[in-house]
Design a protein around this motif. Structure first.
Motif, PDB file in Angstrom:
ATOM      1  N   THR A 228      57.835  83.809  38.102  1.00  0.00           N
ATOM      2  CA  THR A 228      56.927  82.671  37.977  1.00  0.00           C
ATOM      3  C   THR A 228      55.833  82.981  36.959  1.00  0.00           C
ATOM      4  O   THR A 228      55.636  84.124  36.556  1.00  0.00           O
ATOM      5  CB  THR A 228      56.277  82.341  39.330  1.00  0.00           C
ATOM      6  OG1 THR A 228      55.548  83.497  39.801  1.00  0.00           O
ATOM      7  CG2 THR A 228      57.319  81.962  40.361  1.00  0.00           C
ATOM      8  N   GLY A 229      55.113  81.953  36.559  1.00  0.00           N
ATOM      9  CA  GLY A 229      54.034  82.159  35.603  1.00  0.00           C
ATOM     10  C   GLY A 229      53.750  80.901  34.807  1.00  0.00           C
ATOM     11  O   GLY A 229      54.407  79.866  34.986  1.00  0.00           O
ATOM     12  N   PRO A 230      52.794  80.961  33.907  1.00  0.00           N
ATOM     13  CA  PRO A 230      52.417  79.781  33.116  1.00  0.00           C
ATOM     14  C   PRO A 230      53.512  79.401  32.126  1.00  0.00           C
ATOM     15  O   PRO A 230      54.339  80.221  31.740  1.00  0.00           O
ATOM     16  CB  PRO A 230      51.146  80.241  32.386  1.00  0.00           C
ATOM     17  CG  PRO A 230      51.292  81.732  32.302  1.00  0.00           C
ATOM     18  CD  PRO A 230      51.982  82.149  33.570  1.00  0.00           C
ATOM     19  N   VAL A 231      53.488  78.134  31.712  1.00  0.00           N
ATOM     20  CA  VAL A 231      54.460  77.613  30.762  1.00  0.00           C
ATOM     21  C   VAL A 231      53.784  77.454  29.408  1.00  0.00           C
ATOM     22  O   VAL A 231      52.713  76.847  29.309  1.00  0.00           O
ATOM     23  CB  VAL A 231      55.017  76.262  31.243  1.00  0.00           C
ATOM     24  CG1 VAL A 231      55.959  75.667  30.211  1.00  0.00           C
ATOM     25  CG2 VAL A 231      55.726  76.431  32.581  1.00  0.00           C
ATOM     26  N   SER A 232      54.405  77.992  28.361  1.00  0.00           N
ATOM     27  CA  SER A 232      53.880  77.836  27.010  1.00  0.00           C
ATOM     28  C   SER A 232      54.491  76.590  26.374  1.00  0.00           C
ATOM     29  O   SER A 232      55.190  75.813  27.042  1.00  0.00           O
ATOM     30  CB  SER A 232      54.193  79.078  26.171  1.00  0.00           C
ATOM     31  OG  SER A 232      55.571  79.118  25.839  1.00  0.00           O
ATOM     32  N   ASP A 233      54.266  76.393  25.076  1.00  0.00           N
ATOM     33  CA  ASP A 233      54.825  75.212  24.405  1.00  0.00           C
ATOM     34  C   ASP A 233      56.112  75.524  23.650  1.00  0.00           C
ATOM     35  O   ASP A 233      56.593  74.693  22.874  1.00  0.00           O
ATOM     36  CB  ASP A 233      53.800  74.597  23.455  1.00  0.00           C
ATOM     37  CG  ASP A 233      53.317  75.580  22.401  1.00  0.00           C
ATOM     38  OD1 ASP A 233      53.679  76.767  22.485  1.00  0.00           O
ATOM     39  OD2 ASP A 233      52.579  75.151  21.494  1.00  0.00           O
ATOM     40  N   LEU A 234      56.699  76.713  23.876  1.00  0.00           N
ATOM     41  CA  LEU A 234      57.941  77.103  23.213  1.00  0.00           C
ATOM     42  C   LEU A 234      59.052  77.256  24.242  1.00  0.00           C
ATOM     43  O   LEU A 234      58.811  77.673  25.383  1.00  0.00           O
ATOM     44  CB  LEU A 234      57.760  78.415  22.442  1.00  0.00           C
ATOM     45  CG  LEU A 234      56.704  78.396  21.321  1.00  0.00           C
ATOM     46  CD1 LEU A 234      56.587  79.782  20.703  1.00  0.00           C
ATOM     47  CD2 LEU A 234      57.061  77.364  20.263  1.00  0.00           C
ATOM     48  N   ARG A 235      60.287  76.948  23.828  1.00  0.00           N
ATOM     49  CA  ARG A 235      61.411  76.949  24.750  1.00  0.00           C
ATOM     50  C   ARG A 235      62.585  77.759  24.217  1.00  0.00           C
ATOM     51  O   ARG A 235      62.717  78.009  23.021  1.00  0.00           O
ATOM     52  CB  ARG A 235      61.906  75.503  24.991  1.00  0.00           C
ATOM     53  CG  ARG A 235      60.857  74.575  25.561  1.00  0.00           C
ATOM     54  CD  ARG A 235      60.578  74.854  27.025  1.00  0.00           C
ATOM     55  NE  ARG A 235      59.538  73.973  27.520  1.00  0.00           N
ATOM     56  CZ  ARG A 235      58.244  74.281  27.536  1.00  0.00           C
ATOM     57  NH1 ARG A 235      57.844  75.453  27.073  1.00  0.00           N
ATOM     58  NH2 ARG A 235      57.353  73.437  28.014  1.00  0.00           N
ATOM     59  N   ARG A 236      63.455  78.137  25.139  1.00  0.00           N
ATOM     60  CA  ARG A 236      64.780  78.675  24.822  1.00  0.00           C
ATOM     61  C   ARG A 236      65.796  77.860  25.611  1.00  0.00           C
ATOM     62  O   ARG A 236      65.500  77.387  26.707  1.00  0.00           O
ATOM     63  CB  ARG A 236      64.899  80.153  25.212  1.00  0.00           C
ATOM     64  CG  ARG A 236      63.977  81.090  24.456  1.00  0.00           C
ATOM     65  CD  ARG A 236      64.279  82.539  24.856  1.00  0.00           C
ATOM     66  NE  ARG A 236      63.259  83.468  24.402  1.00  0.00           N
ATOM     67  CZ  ARG A 236      63.263  84.092  23.243  1.00  0.00           C
ATOM     68  NH1 ARG A 236      64.252  83.864  22.394  1.00  0.00           N
ATOM     69  NH2 ARG A 236      62.297  84.945  22.922  1.00  0.00           N
ATOM     70  N   TYR A 237      67.001  77.705  25.062  1.00  0.00           N
ATOM     71  CA  TYR A 237      68.053  76.951  25.740  1.00  0.00           C
ATOM     72  C   TYR A 237      69.353  77.754  25.716  1.00  0.00           C
ATOM     73  O   TYR A 237      69.632  78.475  24.749  1.00  0.00           O
ATOM     74  CB  TYR A 237      68.291  75.594  25.078  1.00  0.00           C
ATOM     75  CG  TYR A 237      69.402  74.798  25.728  1.00  0.00           C
ATOM     76  CD1 TYR A 237      69.207  74.189  26.958  1.00  0.00           C
ATOM     77  CD2 TYR A 237      70.657  74.687  25.128  1.00  0.00           C
ATOM     78  CE1 TYR A 237      70.229  73.479  27.576  1.00  0.00           C
ATOM     79  CE2 TYR A 237      71.677  73.978  25.742  1.00  0.00           C
ATOM     80  CZ  TYR A 237      71.459  73.376  26.968  1.00  0.00           C
ATOM     81  OH  TYR A 237      72.475  72.699  27.578  1.00  0.00           O
ATOM     82  N   SER A 238      70.119  77.646  26.785  1.00  0.00           N
ATOM     83  CA  SER A 238      71.431  78.282  26.840  1.00  0.00           C
ATOM     84  C   SER A 238      72.312  77.482  27.799  1.00  0.00           C
ATOM     85  O   SER A 238      71.847  76.544  28.467  1.00  0.00           O
ATOM     86  CB  SER A 238      71.306  79.740  27.308  1.00  0.00           C
ATOM     87  OG  SER A 238      72.521  80.439  27.089  1.00  0.00           O
TER      88      SER A 238
END
Length: 462
Positions: A228-238
Protein backbone atom coordinates in the motif's frame (compact mmCIF):
# COMPACT_ATOMS: atom_id res chain seq x y z
CA UNK A 1 -38.09 18.25 -20.74
CA UNK A 2 -36.85 15.26 -18.74
CA UNK A 3 -33.50 15.85 -17.06
CA UNK A 4 -31.14 12.96 -16.48
CA UNK A 5 -29.16 13.34 -13.30
CA UNK A 6 -26.16 11.40 -12.10
CA UNK A 7 -26.75 9.05 -9.21
CA UNK A 8 -24.73 9.60 -6.04
CA UNK A 9 -22.56 6.63 -7.01
CA UNK A 10 -21.93 7.99 -10.51
CA UNK A 11 -21.12 11.44 -9.16
CA UNK A 12 -18.94 9.84 -6.50
CA UNK A 13 -16.40 8.85 -9.14
CA UNK A 14 -16.05 12.51 -10.08
CA UNK A 15 -15.56 13.38 -6.40
CA UNK A 16 -12.96 10.63 -5.99
CA UNK A 17 -11.06 11.96 -8.99
CA UNK A 18 -11.22 15.51 -7.63
CA UNK A 19 -9.83 14.36 -4.28
CA UNK A 20 -6.42 13.51 -5.77
CA UNK A 21 -4.67 15.38 -8.57
CA UNK A 22 -2.68 12.22 -9.36
CA UNK A 23 -5.57 10.00 -10.46
CA UNK A 24 -7.70 9.60 -13.56
CA UNK A 25 -10.86 7.55 -13.12
CA UNK A 26 -11.36 6.35 -16.67
CA UNK A 27 -12.07 2.72 -17.53
CA UNK A 28 -10.03 1.51 -20.49
CA UNK A 29 -10.14 -1.28 -23.03
CA UNK A 30 -7.20 -2.08 -25.30
CA UNK A 31 -8.10 -3.78 -28.59
CA UNK A 32 -5.39 -5.22 -30.85
CA UNK A 33 -6.67 -5.57 -34.41
CA UNK A 34 -5.62 -7.17 -37.66
CA UNK A 35 -3.88 -4.83 -40.05
CA UNK A 36 -3.63 -2.73 -41.94
CA UNK A 37 -5.27 0.15 -40.04
CA UNK A 38 -8.13 1.84 -41.91
CA UNK A 39 -7.86 5.37 -43.30
CA UNK A 40 -8.39 7.81 -40.46
CA UNK A 41 -11.16 9.68 -42.30
CA UNK A 42 -13.15 6.46 -42.75
CA UNK A 43 -12.69 5.49 -39.10
CA UNK A 44 -13.81 8.92 -37.91
CA UNK A 45 -16.95 8.77 -40.02
CA UNK A 46 -17.86 5.27 -38.84
CA UNK A 47 -17.28 5.91 -35.12
CA UNK A 48 -19.15 9.23 -35.37
CA UNK A 49 -22.20 7.43 -36.74
CA UNK A 50 -22.12 4.74 -34.09
CA UNK A 51 -21.46 6.78 -30.95
CA UNK A 52 -24.37 9.08 -31.75
CA UNK A 53 -26.61 6.09 -30.95
CA UNK A 54 -25.25 6.18 -27.37
CA UNK A 55 -26.52 9.38 -25.70
CA UNK A 56 -23.73 9.53 -23.08
CA UNK A 57 -21.14 9.78 -25.85
CA UNK A 58 -22.54 13.17 -26.94
CA UNK A 59 -23.39 14.56 -23.50
CA UNK A 60 -21.40 16.55 -20.95
CA UNK A 61 -21.71 16.76 -17.18
CA UNK A 62 -23.20 19.98 -15.83
CA UNK A 63 -22.55 20.55 -12.12
CA UNK A 64 -24.46 22.98 -9.93
CA UNK A 65 -22.98 25.57 -7.61
CA UNK A 66 -22.89 24.55 -3.95
CA UNK A 67 -24.09 21.07 -4.98
CA UNK A 68 -27.69 22.18 -4.53
CA UNK A 69 -28.65 19.45 -6.99
CA UNK A 70 -27.01 16.40 -8.52
CA UNK A 71 -24.98 16.95 -11.70
CA UNK A 72 -26.93 16.30 -14.86
CA UNK A 73 -26.29 15.12 -18.40
CA UNK A 74 -26.83 17.71 -21.10
CA UNK A 75 -26.34 17.44 -24.86
CA UNK A 76 -23.07 18.86 -26.18
CA UNK A 77 -24.20 21.04 -29.09
CA UNK A 78 -20.55 21.48 -30.10
CA UNK A 79 -19.80 17.75 -30.22
CA UNK A 80 -16.98 17.01 -32.66
CA UNK A 81 -15.74 13.47 -33.22
CA UNK A 82 -12.23 14.78 -33.91
CA UNK A 83 -11.99 15.84 -30.26
CA UNK A 84 -12.39 12.20 -29.25
CA UNK A 85 -10.49 10.10 -31.80
CA UNK A 86 -6.74 10.65 -31.54
CA UNK A 87 -3.79 8.98 -33.20
CA UNK A 88 -0.36 7.96 -31.91
CA UNK A 89 2.23 5.25 -32.55
CA UNK A 90 4.16 2.69 -30.57
CA UNK A 91 7.96 2.65 -30.71
CA UNK A 92 9.66 -0.08 -32.73
CA UNK A 93 9.50 -3.06 -32.55
CA UNK A 94 5.88 -2.55 -31.45
CA UNK A 95 5.88 -5.53 -29.09
CA UNK A 96 3.64 -5.80 -26.02
CA UNK A 97 6.03 -4.08 -23.56
CA UNK A 98 6.29 -1.09 -25.91
CA UNK A 99 2.52 -1.05 -26.48
CA UNK A 100 1.83 -1.31 -22.75
CA UNK A 101 4.05 1.72 -22.09
CA UNK A 102 1.91 3.76 -24.47
CA UNK A 103 -1.26 2.52 -22.77
CA UNK A 104 0.06 3.50 -19.34
CA UNK A 105 0.94 7.00 -20.54
CA UNK A 106 -2.47 7.51 -22.15
CA UNK A 107 -4.32 6.29 -19.06
CA UNK A 108 -2.46 8.83 -16.91
CA UNK A 109 -4.27 11.69 -18.66
CA UNK A 110 -7.60 12.87 -17.33
CA UNK A 111 -10.56 13.24 -19.64
CA UNK A 112 -11.63 16.81 -20.38
CA UNK A 113 -14.87 17.55 -18.50
CA UNK A 114 -15.73 20.32 -20.93
CA UNK A 115 -16.45 17.56 -23.48
CA UNK A 116 -18.20 14.16 -23.42
CA UNK A 117 -16.14 11.97 -21.11
CA UNK A 118 -14.65 9.41 -23.48
CA UNK A 119 -11.96 9.12 -26.12
CA UNK A 120 -10.30 6.58 -28.42
CA UNK A 121 -6.63 6.41 -29.29
CA UNK A 122 -5.63 4.73 -32.54
CA UNK A 123 -2.15 3.26 -32.04
CA UNK A 124 -0.07 2.50 -35.13
CA UNK A 125 3.06 0.38 -35.40
CA UNK A 126 2.00 -2.71 -33.45
CA UNK A 127 4.08 -5.81 -34.23
CA UNK A 128 3.01 -8.29 -36.94
CA UNK A 129 1.43 -5.54 -39.06
CA UNK A 130 -1.34 -4.92 -36.53
CA UNK A 131 -2.72 -1.78 -34.91
CA UNK A 132 -4.47 -1.07 -31.64
CA UNK A 133 -7.21 1.11 -30.25
CA UNK A 134 -7.43 2.22 -26.62
CA UNK A 135 -10.92 3.32 -25.56
CA UNK A 136 -11.32 5.37 -22.37
CA UNK A 137 -14.70 6.00 -20.69
CA UNK A 138 -15.04 7.88 -17.42
CA UNK A 139 -16.27 5.76 -14.53
CA UNK A 140 -19.08 8.24 -13.84
CA UNK A 141 -20.66 7.08 -17.11
CA UNK A 142 -20.41 3.35 -16.72
CA UNK A 143 -19.21 0.38 -14.72
CA UNK A 144 -17.41 -2.51 -16.40
CA UNK A 145 -20.52 -4.17 -17.82
CA UNK A 146 -22.11 -1.05 -19.28
CA UNK A 147 -18.74 0.21 -20.57
CA UNK A 148 -18.37 -3.10 -22.38
CA UNK A 149 -21.78 -2.56 -23.94
CA UNK A 150 -20.72 0.88 -25.23
CA UNK A 151 -17.54 -0.64 -26.66
CA UNK A 152 -19.39 -3.36 -28.56
CA UNK A 153 -21.76 -0.79 -30.06
CA UNK A 154 -18.76 0.87 -31.68
CA UNK A 155 -17.81 -2.40 -33.40
CA UNK A 156 -19.33 -4.15 -36.42
CA UNK A 157 -22.59 -5.99 -35.91
CA UNK A 158 -25.31 -5.20 -33.41
CA UNK A 159 -26.05 -6.45 -29.90
CA UNK A 160 -22.98 -8.63 -29.63
CA UNK A 161 -23.65 -11.27 -26.97
CA UNK A 162 -21.47 -11.05 -23.89
CA UNK A 163 -20.79 -13.24 -20.88
CA UNK A 164 -22.78 -10.71 -18.84
CA UNK A 165 -25.90 -12.79 -19.49
CA UNK A 166 -24.41 -15.40 -17.12
CA UNK A 167 -24.58 -12.99 -14.19
CA UNK A 168 -27.60 -13.47 -12.01
CA UNK A 169 -29.08 -10.03 -11.31
CA UNK A 170 -29.30 -9.42 -7.60
CA UNK A 171 -31.87 -6.65 -7.79
CA UNK A 172 -34.53 -8.17 -10.02
CA UNK A 173 -36.93 -8.87 -7.19
CA UNK A 174 -37.47 -7.55 -3.70
CA UNK A 175 -37.64 -11.03 -2.24
CA UNK A 176 -34.34 -12.03 -3.81
CA UNK A 177 -32.54 -8.87 -2.73
CA UNK A 178 -33.80 -8.49 0.84
CA UNK A 179 -35.36 -11.77 1.82
CA UNK A 180 -38.72 -10.11 2.53
CA UNK A 181 -41.82 -12.21 2.07
CA UNK A 182 -44.91 -10.90 0.26
CA UNK A 183 -47.97 -11.13 2.55
CA UNK A 184 -51.05 -13.08 1.60
CA UNK A 185 -54.27 -11.32 0.64
CA UNK A 186 -56.24 -13.69 2.86
CA UNK A 187 -57.12 -11.87 6.15
CA UNK A 188 -56.80 -15.19 8.05
CA UNK A 189 -53.12 -15.26 7.05
CA UNK A 190 -52.30 -11.63 7.87
CA UNK A 191 -51.10 -12.26 11.43
CA UNK A 192 -48.79 -15.10 10.36
CA UNK A 193 -47.61 -13.15 7.34
CA UNK A 194 -46.94 -10.09 9.46
CA UNK A 195 -44.81 -12.19 11.81
CA UNK A 196 -42.80 -13.67 8.94
CA UNK A 197 -42.42 -10.25 7.31
CA UNK A 198 -41.18 -8.75 10.58
CA UNK A 199 -38.68 -11.56 11.11
CA UNK A 200 -37.50 -11.22 7.50
CA UNK A 201 -36.98 -7.51 8.02
CA UNK A 202 -35.01 -8.16 11.20
CA UNK A 203 -32.80 -10.73 9.46
CA UNK A 204 -32.24 -8.42 6.48
CA UNK A 205 -31.41 -5.48 8.76
CA UNK A 206 -28.99 -7.65 10.73
CA UNK A 207 -27.24 -8.78 7.53
CA UNK A 208 -26.91 -5.21 6.26
CA UNK A 209 -25.62 -3.95 9.61
CA UNK A 210 -23.13 -6.79 9.92
CA UNK A 211 -21.96 -6.32 6.35
CA UNK A 212 -21.50 -2.58 6.84
CA UNK A 213 -19.42 -3.21 9.98
CA UNK A 214 -17.23 -5.69 8.12
CA UNK A 215 -16.64 -3.22 5.27
CA UNK A 216 -15.72 -0.43 7.70
CA UNK A 217 -13.35 -2.71 9.64
CA UNK A 218 -11.70 -3.85 6.41
CA UNK A 219 -10.99 -0.30 5.30
CA UNK A 220 -9.29 0.80 8.53
CA UNK A 221 -7.38 -2.43 9.30
CA UNK A 222 -3.81 -1.98 8.01
CA UNK A 223 -2.58 -4.34 5.28
CA UNK A 224 1.00 -5.27 4.37
CA UNK A 225 2.94 -1.94 4.19
CA UNK A 226 4.85 -3.18 1.15
CA UNK A 227 1.62 -3.34 -0.89
CA UNK A 228 0.00 0.00 0.00
CA UNK A 229 1.01 3.63 -0.27
CA UNK A 230 0.37 6.93 -2.05
CA UNK A 231 -0.47 7.10 -5.75
CA UNK A 232 1.68 9.22 -8.07
CA UNK A 233 0.67 10.56 -11.50
CA UNK A 234 2.64 7.90 -13.44
CA UNK A 235 1.44 4.42 -14.36
CA UNK A 236 2.60 1.03 -15.58
CA UNK A 237 0.38 -1.46 -17.44
CA UNK A 238 0.68 -5.19 -18.06
CA UNK A 239 -1.54 -8.16 -18.89
CA UNK A 240 -1.79 -11.93 -18.62
CA UNK A 241 -3.93 -14.15 -20.86
CA UNK A 242 -5.08 -17.72 -20.22
CA UNK A 243 -7.40 -20.09 -22.04
CA UNK A 244 -10.91 -20.38 -20.63
CA UNK A 245 -10.84 -24.10 -21.41
CA UNK A 246 -7.83 -24.55 -19.10
CA UNK A 247 -9.56 -22.65 -16.30
CA UNK A 248 -12.64 -24.76 -16.85
CA UNK A 249 -10.54 -27.87 -16.26
CA UNK A 250 -9.56 -26.52 -12.84
CA UNK A 251 -13.11 -25.41 -12.11
CA UNK A 252 -14.55 -28.85 -12.74
CA UNK A 253 -11.75 -30.67 -10.92
CA UNK A 254 -12.21 -28.78 -7.65
CA UNK A 255 -15.90 -27.77 -7.97
CA UNK A 256 -15.28 -24.03 -7.77
CA UNK A 257 -15.99 -21.11 -10.12
CA UNK A 258 -13.90 -19.52 -12.86
CA UNK A 259 -13.74 -16.38 -10.71
CA UNK A 260 -12.39 -18.45 -7.82
CA UNK A 261 -9.60 -19.78 -10.03
CA UNK A 262 -8.76 -16.26 -11.25
CA UNK A 263 -8.62 -14.87 -7.71
CA UNK A 264 -6.54 -17.84 -6.55
CA UNK A 265 -4.00 -17.06 -9.29
CA UNK A 266 -3.90 -13.42 -8.16
CA UNK A 267 -3.38 -14.60 -4.59
CA UNK A 268 -0.55 -16.89 -5.70
CA UNK A 269 1.16 -13.99 -7.49
CA UNK A 270 1.02 -11.67 -4.47
CA UNK A 271 2.19 -14.45 -2.16
CA UNK A 272 5.27 -15.15 -4.28
CA UNK A 273 6.01 -11.41 -4.53
CA UNK A 274 5.99 -11.11 -0.74
CA UNK A 275 8.16 -14.20 -0.28
CA UNK A 276 10.71 -12.92 -2.80
CA UNK A 277 11.09 -9.83 -0.63
CA UNK A 278 11.53 -11.79 2.56
CA UNK A 279 8.06 -10.94 3.89
CA UNK A 280 5.90 -13.44 5.71
CA UNK A 281 2.41 -13.41 4.13
CA UNK A 282 -0.25 -13.12 6.83
CA UNK A 283 -4.01 -13.46 6.83
CA UNK A 284 -4.45 -9.67 6.74
CA UNK A 285 -1.92 -9.01 3.96
CA UNK A 286 -4.25 -9.01 0.95
CA UNK A 287 -7.66 -7.51 1.58
CA UNK A 288 -9.16 -7.03 -1.88
CA UNK A 289 -12.04 -4.91 -3.10
CA UNK A 290 -14.24 -7.14 -5.25
CA UNK A 291 -17.07 -5.25 -7.02
CA UNK A 292 -20.37 -7.14 -7.30
CA UNK A 293 -22.83 -6.37 -10.08
CA UNK A 294 -26.38 -5.43 -9.08
CA UNK A 295 -27.63 -5.49 -12.66
CA UNK A 296 -30.57 -7.52 -13.81
CA UNK A 297 -31.06 -8.90 -17.30
CA UNK A 298 -33.20 -5.95 -18.41
CA UNK A 299 -30.63 -3.24 -17.60
CA UNK A 300 -27.36 -4.80 -18.73
CA UNK A 301 -26.83 -2.02 -21.29
CA UNK A 302 -27.87 1.02 -19.25
CA UNK A 303 -25.01 3.55 -19.01
CA UNK A 304 -24.49 3.94 -15.26
CA UNK A 305 -22.94 2.20 -12.25
CA UNK A 306 -24.85 -0.58 -10.52
CA UNK A 307 -22.39 -2.26 -8.20
CA UNK A 308 -21.87 -3.11 -4.59
CA UNK A 309 -18.64 -4.36 -3.00
CA UNK A 310 -17.14 -7.18 -0.97
CA UNK A 311 -13.81 -6.99 0.87
CA UNK A 312 -12.54 -10.56 1.24
CA UNK A 313 -9.09 -11.39 2.58
CA UNK A 314 -7.40 -13.43 -0.13
CA UNK A 315 -5.43 -16.27 1.51
CA UNK A 316 -1.80 -15.36 0.76
CA UNK A 317 -0.85 -17.12 3.99
CA UNK A 318 -1.85 -20.51 2.55
CA UNK A 319 1.12 -22.36 1.01
CA UNK A 320 -0.69 -25.24 -0.71
CA UNK A 321 -2.12 -24.18 -4.12
CA UNK A 322 -5.19 -26.41 -3.91
CA UNK A 323 -6.01 -25.41 -0.35
CA UNK A 324 -5.49 -21.79 -1.36
CA UNK A 325 -8.04 -22.20 -4.18
CA UNK A 326 -10.56 -23.84 -1.87
CA UNK A 327 -10.03 -21.14 0.75
CA UNK A 328 -10.67 -18.44 -1.87
CA UNK A 329 -13.94 -20.20 -2.70
CA UNK A 330 -14.92 -20.46 0.96
CA UNK A 331 -14.08 -16.85 1.79
CA UNK A 332 -15.99 -15.52 -1.19
CA UNK A 333 -19.02 -17.58 -0.24
CA UNK A 334 -18.72 -16.28 3.33
CA UNK A 335 -18.43 -12.68 2.11
CA UNK A 336 -21.48 -13.13 -0.11
CA UNK A 337 -23.54 -14.48 2.77
CA UNK A 338 -22.24 -12.02 5.38
CA UNK A 339 -24.26 -9.05 4.15
CA UNK A 340 -21.40 -7.04 2.64
CA UNK A 341 -23.03 -6.96 -0.78
CA UNK A 342 -26.41 -6.04 0.71
CA UNK A 343 -24.84 -3.36 2.91
CA UNK A 344 -23.07 -1.74 -0.01
CA UNK A 345 -26.24 -1.83 -2.09
CA UNK A 346 -28.35 -0.42 0.75
CA UNK A 347 -25.95 2.45 1.39
CA UNK A 348 -25.77 3.33 -2.30
CA UNK A 349 -29.55 3.15 -2.69
CA UNK A 350 -30.12 5.16 0.50
CA UNK A 351 -27.91 8.05 -0.56
CA UNK A 352 -30.23 8.78 -3.46
CA UNK A 353 -32.97 9.71 -0.97
CA UNK A 354 -31.05 12.39 0.94
CA UNK A 355 -30.25 15.92 -0.28
CA UNK A 356 -27.45 15.74 -2.82
CA UNK A 357 -25.44 18.45 -1.07
CA UNK A 358 -25.24 16.27 2.05
CA UNK A 359 -24.33 13.08 0.18
CA UNK A 360 -21.75 14.94 -1.95
CA UNK A 361 -20.15 16.41 1.18
CA UNK A 362 -20.04 12.95 2.76
CA UNK A 363 -18.45 11.35 -0.30
CA UNK A 364 -15.94 14.21 -0.49
CA UNK A 365 -15.00 13.66 3.15
CA UNK A 366 -14.64 9.89 2.75
CA UNK A 367 -12.34 10.23 -0.26
CA UNK A 368 -10.02 12.42 1.84
CA UNK A 369 -9.66 9.89 4.64
CA UNK A 370 -6.51 7.71 4.68
CA UNK A 371 -7.18 4.22 3.36
CA UNK A 372 -4.80 1.58 4.74
CA UNK A 373 -6.66 -1.69 4.61
CA UNK A 374 -7.32 -2.47 0.93
CA UNK A 375 -4.40 -3.55 -1.25
CA UNK A 376 -5.98 -3.93 -4.67
CA UNK A 377 -9.22 -4.10 -6.61
CA UNK A 378 -10.06 -7.23 -8.60
CA UNK A 379 -13.06 -6.65 -10.83
CA UNK A 380 -14.51 -9.29 -13.13
CA UNK A 381 -15.85 -7.85 -16.40
CA UNK A 382 -17.84 -10.20 -18.68
CA UNK A 383 -16.74 -9.52 -22.25
CA UNK A 384 -17.97 -10.58 -25.71
CA UNK A 385 -18.52 -14.30 -26.29
CA UNK A 386 -17.31 -14.06 -29.88
CA UNK A 387 -14.48 -12.09 -31.44
CA UNK A 388 -15.37 -8.55 -32.40
CA UNK A 389 -14.65 -6.83 -35.70
CA UNK A 390 -14.13 -3.18 -36.51
CA UNK A 391 -14.28 -2.03 -40.14
CA UNK A 392 -14.08 -5.73 -41.02
CA UNK A 393 -10.81 -6.19 -39.09
CA UNK A 394 -10.81 -8.80 -36.36
CA UNK A 395 -10.12 -7.76 -32.77
CA UNK A 396 -7.39 -10.31 -32.09
CA UNK A 397 -7.10 -9.48 -28.41
CA UNK A 398 -9.14 -7.37 -25.98
CA UNK A 399 -7.61 -6.32 -22.65
CA UNK A 400 -9.24 -4.39 -19.81
CA UNK A 401 -7.53 -1.40 -18.18
CA UNK A 402 -8.84 -0.50 -14.70
CA UNK A 403 -8.21 2.81 -12.91
CA UNK A 404 -6.56 3.21 -9.51
CA UNK A 405 -7.26 5.75 -6.76
CA UNK A 406 -7.61 6.15 -2.99
CA UNK A 407 -4.19 4.63 -2.15
CA UNK A 408 -4.84 1.51 -4.22
CA UNK A 409 -1.47 1.27 -5.98
CA UNK A 410 -2.57 -1.65 -8.16
CA UNK A 411 -5.81 -2.47 -9.95
CA UNK A 412 -6.70 -5.73 -11.69
CA UNK A 413 -9.54 -6.22 -14.16
CA UNK A 414 -10.42 -9.75 -15.25
CA UNK A 415 -12.29 -9.99 -18.55
CA UNK A 416 -13.57 -12.85 -20.64
CA UNK A 417 -13.13 -12.42 -24.38
CA UNK A 418 -14.10 -15.27 -26.72
CA UNK A 419 -11.98 -18.24 -25.62
CA UNK A 420 -9.67 -16.26 -23.30
CA UNK A 421 -9.64 -14.87 -19.80
CA UNK A 422 -7.53 -11.71 -19.70
CA UNK A 423 -6.04 -10.07 -16.62
CA UNK A 424 -5.36 -6.35 -17.18
CA UNK A 425 -3.16 -4.80 -14.49
CA UNK A 426 -2.42 -1.14 -13.91
CA UNK A 427 -0.15 0.08 -11.15
CA UNK A 428 1.54 3.13 -9.80
CA UNK A 429 4.92 3.63 -11.47
CA UNK A 430 6.69 3.60 -8.09
CA UNK A 431 4.83 0.65 -6.55
CA UNK A 432 7.13 -1.81 -4.77
CA UNK A 433 5.61 -4.73 -6.69
CA UNK A 434 5.44 -4.06 -10.43
CA UNK A 435 2.49 -5.06 -12.59
CA UNK A 436 4.85 -7.02 -14.87
CA UNK A 437 5.87 -9.16 -11.91
CA UNK A 438 2.25 -9.63 -10.85
CA UNK A 439 1.13 -10.53 -14.39
CA UNK A 440 3.87 -13.15 -14.69
CA UNK A 441 2.92 -14.51 -11.27
CA UNK A 442 -0.74 -14.79 -12.26
CA UNK A 443 0.19 -16.82 -15.33
CA UNK A 444 2.41 -19.07 -13.20
CA UNK A 445 -0.36 -19.49 -10.64
CA UNK A 446 -2.87 -20.54 -13.30
CA UNK A 447 -0.40 -22.98 -14.87
CA UNK A 448 0.33 -24.46 -11.44
CA UNK A 449 -3.36 -25.18 -10.84
CA UNK A 450 -3.78 -26.61 -14.35
CA UNK A 451 -0.83 -28.94 -13.80
CA UNK A 452 -2.26 -30.16 -10.48
CA UNK A 453 -5.70 -30.70 -12.03
CA UNK A 454 -4.31 -32.74 -14.93
CA UNK A 455 -2.15 -34.80 -12.58
CA UNK A 456 -5.18 -35.54 -10.38
CA UNK A 457 -7.14 -36.62 -13.44
CA UNK A 458 -4.38 -39.01 -14.49
CA UNK A 459 -4.27 -40.54 -11.00
CA UNK A 460 -8.02 -41.09 -11.01
CA UNK A 461 -7.85 -42.92 -14.31
CA UNK A 462 -5.38 -45.46 -12.97
Amino acid sequence: MHTERLSVLDAGFLEAEDSDDHVSLAIGALAILEGPPPPMADLLKLIDERVRRVPRCTQVVKSHQWDWSAPEWITDDAFNIEHHIRRTAVASPGDEPALFRVVAELMERRLDRARPLWECWVIDGVADGRWAMLTKIHHCIADGISAGSILTQMCDGENAETFATDIRGSNTAVARHTGFAIPSLNPLHWMADSWHLSMSAVRAAYRVTTGAAEIAAGIVSPAAPLLTGPVSDLRRYSAARVRLADLDTVRKQFEVTINDVALAAITDSYRMALLRRGRDPSRNSLRTLVPVSLRSADNLHDPDNRVSVMLPLLPVEEADPVQRLLTVHTRLMTAKSSGQRQAGGAVIAGTNYVPFALSAWTVRLLTKLPQRGIVTVATNVPGPRKRLRLMDREVVSLMPVPPIALSLRTGIAIMTYAEELVFGLIGDFDADVSVDELAAGIDEGVQRLIGISLADQRLRRR
